[in-house]
Design an enzyme around this catalytic site. Structure first.
Site, PDB file in Angstrom:
ATOM      1  N   ALA A  36       0.830  -1.208   0.000  1.00  0.00           N
ATOM      2  CA  ALA A  36       0.000   0.000   0.000  1.00  0.00           C
ATOM      3  C   ALA A  36       0.864   1.258   0.000  1.00  0.00           C
ATOM      4  O   ALA A  36       0.519   2.253  -0.652  1.00  0.00           O
ATOM      5  CB  ALA A  36      -0.949  -0.008   1.196  1.00  0.00           C
ATOM      6  N   GLY A  39       1.922   1.562  -3.506  1.00  0.00           N
ATOM      7  CA  GLY A  39       0.756   1.834  -4.337  1.00  0.00           C
ATOM      8  C   GLY A  39       0.221   3.237  -4.169  1.00  0.00           C
ATOM      9  O   GLY A  39      -0.319   3.826  -5.112  1.00  0.00           O
ATOM     10  N   ASP A  40       0.359   3.790  -2.962  1.00  0.00           N
ATOM     11  CA  ASP A  40      -0.051   5.175  -2.713  1.00  0.00           C
ATOM     12  C   ASP A  40       0.730   6.112  -3.631  1.00  0.00           C
ATOM     13  O   ASP A  40       0.156   7.019  -4.240  1.00  0.00           O
ATOM     14  CB  ASP A  40       0.178   5.517  -1.240  1.00  0.00           C
ATOM     15  N   ALA A  41       2.014   5.878  -3.746  1.00  0.00           N
ATOM     16  CA  ALA A  41       2.850   6.725  -4.610  1.00  0.00           C
ATOM     17  C   ALA A  41       2.492   6.521  -6.084  1.00  0.00           C
ATOM     18  O   ALA A  41       2.446   7.481  -6.854  1.00  0.00           O
ATOM     19  CB  ALA A  41       4.318   6.416  -4.371  1.00  0.00           C
ATOM     20  N   GLU A  59      -0.788   8.369  -6.678  1.00  0.00           N
ATOM     21  CA  GLU A  59      -0.614   9.824  -6.681  1.00  0.00           C
ATOM     22  C   GLU A  59       0.090  10.291  -7.946  1.00  0.00           C
ATOM     23  O   GLU A  59      -0.280  11.320  -8.520  1.00  0.00           O
ATOM     24  CB  GLU A  59       0.141  10.307  -5.440  1.00  0.00           C
TER      25      GLU A  59
END
Length: 133
Positions: free
Chosen positions: A23, A26-28, A31
């Site tokens: 996660a 995946g957040d990066a 974004e």
């Protein structure tokens, strides 16, 4: 020297990464895609870009976007999504429910997992479906 722009890990290497780790990555990924989408579509400029990004990457928005793609996930992708949703997070932002935050974490884990496999085309396919207006 490794090329971290084109990193591809083996299935065994990816399995050693926690759902929270997936996660985090995946957040990066999400974004970066959102920022690219905003710039490419001329949706905002200056300070508005930052605010538009925040609106799209917040847990509430990610949860809603995750719901759009759930029916399209393969069995394996759905397993990763569920693993991410069940990850033990220690704090939830005040503006999101625990369920929304879990869905956002699940989406991020899925994107991190796909990214580490080098499946950029699948990420793009899912992202385009999430961003349909």
């Amino acid at each position: 020297m490794e090329n971290y722009f084109e990193t591809t890990l083996t299935a065994d290497q990816i399995r050693t990464i926690s759902s929270i780790g997936l996660a985090h990555l995946g957040d990066a990924v999400f974004e970066l895609l959102v920022r690219t989408w905003l710039c490419a579509h001329g949706k905002a400029t200056g300070k508005g870009l930052h605010q538009a990004t925040i609106r799209l990457v917040c847990a509430e928005s990610q949860s809603e976007k995750a719901q759009r793609i759930l029916p399209l996930l393969t069995e394996e992708e759905l397993a990763v999504f569920k693993r991410g949703r069940n990850a033990q997070v220690h704090s939830v932002p005040g503006h999101a429910s625990r369920a929304q935050y879990g869905e956002a974490t699940a989406l991020e884990a899925l994107l991190g997992w796909l990214y580490l496999q080098g499946r950029r085309e699948r990420i793009n396919q899912l992202f385009c479906m999430m961003m349909e207006e």
